[in-house]
Design a protein around this motif. Structure first.
Motif, PDB file in Angstrom:
ATOM      1  N   HIS A 124     -19.967  48.298  35.135  1.00 17.27           N
ATOM      2  CA  HIS A 124     -19.469  46.898  35.622  1.00 17.27           C
ATOM      3  C   HIS A 124     -18.387  47.295  36.475  1.00 17.27           C
ATOM      4  N   TYR A 125     -17.940  46.512  37.430  1.00 20.22           N
ATOM      5  CA  TYR A 125     -16.795  46.427  38.179  1.00 20.22           C
ATOM      6  C   TYR A 125     -15.598  46.390  37.252  1.00 20.22           C
ATOM      7  N   VAL A 126     -14.521  47.073  37.987  1.00 14.43           N
ATOM      8  CA  VAL A 126     -13.165  47.221  37.502  1.00 14.43           C
ATOM      9  C   VAL A 126     -12.114  46.803  38.317  1.00 14.43           C
ATOM     10  N   GLY A 127     -11.270  45.842  37.865  1.00 15.90           N
ATOM     11  CA  GLY A 127      -9.948  45.580  38.879  1.00 15.90           C
ATOM     12  C   GLY A 127      -8.945  44.897  37.954  1.00 15.90           C
ATOM     13  N   LEU A 128      -8.799  43.561  38.666  1.00 17.12           N
ATOM     14  CA  LEU A 128      -7.863  42.902  37.746  1.00 17.12           C
ATOM     15  C   LEU A 128      -8.363  42.191  36.596  1.00 17.12           C
ATOM     16  N   ASN A 129      -9.582  42.248  36.317  1.00 21.76           N
ATOM     17  CA  ASN A 129     -10.200  42.277  34.844  1.00 21.76           C
ATOM     18  C   ASN A 129     -11.044  43.602  34.797  1.00 21.76           C
ATOM     19  N   VAL A 130     -11.065  43.622  33.560  1.00 20.80           N
ATOM     20  CA  VAL A 130     -11.864  44.784  33.007  1.00 20.80           C
ATOM     21  C   VAL A 130     -13.368  44.857  33.388  1.00 20.80           C
ATOM     22  N   HIS A 131     -13.909  43.674  33.480  1.00 15.76           N
ATOM     23  CA  HIS A 131     -15.123  43.215  33.886  1.00 15.76           C
ATOM     24  C   HIS A 131     -15.049  42.494  35.122  1.00 15.76           C
TER      25      HIS A 131
END
Ligand code: GLY
Ligand code: MN
Length: 447
Positions: A373-380
């Motif tokens: 999954h993408y990671v950024g401001l949210n873990v998902h």
């Protein structure tokens, strides 16, 4: 200094300390995101509300800004509102107008501020400079600003309308207050924001690297500590201490330390058992640094040595992880579960063609979640899973095999960044991942 009241000096100190606590990107980065968003709205206006302190999570860690709001403002303050409107040409009913952005700030709630600290108020002389907005205004003026800015008699407004969104209630009130023209169309801003958020800028990559470096250090500490008799909770607490010491404000998700049977439970977060000789221990633990997540999993043998069966399954998971990395092509590969460019399929094919369960069946049915999954401001993080992975994307590769019948679960998870040249960079690659490396790192624990 002598003319300033004690309270105002204290306020300056608190603001200075909290500014140092969260690393904020330059104002120009957040502004670039706002103008990029306004270019995607076909002339529509964006209106978003930050949650209030009563709404924003959570009892344990206090208020946390909503991800989209933070992405566009870099502000951690509750109760704000945001308006972004692209330049409008003149029409029969409305004059031409340049690009417009306003950050609305609520007035102070002084008794609340005694509990959770001072807030930036609309009266602060440096509010524009601090927030980087062209205009800041009192939240009370929002209705009149909307009447002034929205074209008549038709306007399109991009926002978040879902009942759980912080914007739903205030939009309802604004409608009652006749802030919108007769023919107003509301559209969901989330897909537009997701298409921007999926491509991380250099400042975001730097923060994700810090979250990941701190989390890698936490995993190294765990590798030095896991042994029979130690509790899952002690490992979880140790890891939270280690990434906290390196500047993470909170875990990026509920820490998972699962031994024995619980290595097969995907989101086991009770972390309440004692690690036993012969167990495998899945540690899916990482921190959040200045609002950006990391997400790392390692699986280790309790006593520092994999059994033959544990090693067989471990190497199949590692083989699937490496096969996905090898197959990666920027601009083509996807995180989707199907399709000719699916990295999940690469991992699934690897797992299905290596090893068997106790009944002679292929192992694919024990790989029961997505590949990543993408990671950024949210873990998902936000982003379209079926879209090709482009430069700027940050995502996990995390194959796993979970066989409850054998009390045997293995997951190996790293965080990857696709750089400007389309190369795949393993941000958590400093951590041991081969069975040999893990056994070596754990050797001192057995003494
Ligand atoms: N590490 C937690 C998850 O990806 O669901
Ligand atoms: Mn994950």
């Amino acid at each position: 200094m002598r003319n300033r009241s004690f309270a105002s000096v204290l306020l300056l100190l608190i603001v200075a300390i909290s500014a140092a606590a969260t690393e904020r990107q330059p104002n120009s980065d957040y502004r670039a995101r706002r103008t990029a968003l306004s270019e995607k709205t076909n002339g529509g206006t964006v209106i978003l509300f930050a949650p209030t302190e009563a709404e924003g999570p959570n009892d344990l860690y206090g208020f946390r800004q909503e991800d989209n709001f933070y992405y566009l403002t870099g502000s951690k303050e509750p109760g704000l509102a945001l308006l972004i409107s692209p330049a409008q040409p003149a029409s029969a009913n409305s004059p031409a107008r340049p690009y417009t952005e306003i950050l609305f700030l609520p007035g102070h709630n002084l008794s609340q501020e005694k509990w959770t600290g001072p807030k930036l108020g609309p009266e602060s002389p440096d509010a524009k400079e601090r927030t980087g907005f062209d205009r800041v205004a009192k939240l009370d003026t929002m209705r009149d600003e909307l009447v002034r800015i929205l074209p008549q008699p038709r306007a399109s407004v991009y926002t978040e309308q879902g009942k759980s969104s912080a914007s739903a209630g205030p939009l309802e009130w604004l409608s009652r207050a006749n802030a919108f023209p007769n023919y107003v169309g509301f559209a969901d801003v989330n897909p537009l924001l997701a298409s921007l958020r999926v491509k991380k800028d250099a400042g975001e990559i730097a923060l994700i690297r810090k979250a990941t470096d701190a989390s890698v250090a936490a995993h190294f500490a765990a590798l030095r500590t896991v042994k029979p008799g130690v509790t899952e909770r002690e490992i979880s607490a140790l890891m939270q201490y280690e990434f906290g010491k390196r500047g993470c404000e909170r875990p990026a998700y509920a820490p998972i330390v699962g031994s024995g049977f619980y290595s097969t439970v995907l989101h086991y977060s009770e972390d309440e058992n004692t690690i036993k000789h012969g167990d495998l221990v899945v540690m899916d633990v990482a921190g959040e640094y200045s609002m950006y997540a990391s997400d790392i999993t390692r699986t280790v043998p309790a006593n520092g040595h994999f059994t033959a069966r544990q090693l067989e399954i471990y190497n199949i998971v590692l083989g699937a992880h490496d096969a996905a990395i090898k197959a990666f092509k920027a601009g083509a590969s996807t995180l989707s579960r199907s399709g000719s460019n699916s990295l999940y399929q690469v991992a699934m094919d690897y797992i299905n063609t290596h090893g068997k369960d106790l009944h002679g069946e292929p192992l694919g049915k024990y790989f029961i979640h997505g590949l990543g999954h993408y990671v950024g401001l949210n873990v998902h993080d936000a982003g379209e899973v079926n879209a090709p992975l482009q430069p700027g994307a940050v995502f996990t590769i995390e194959p796993g095999i979970y066989i409850p019948e054998e009390n045997l679960g293995v997951r190996i998870e790293d965080d990857f960044w696709v750089n400007e040249r389309g190369e795949l960079i393993n941000l958590s690659g400093a951590l041991p991942s081969t069975a040999d490396e893990i056994e070596k790192a754990m050797a001192p624990n057995q003494k």
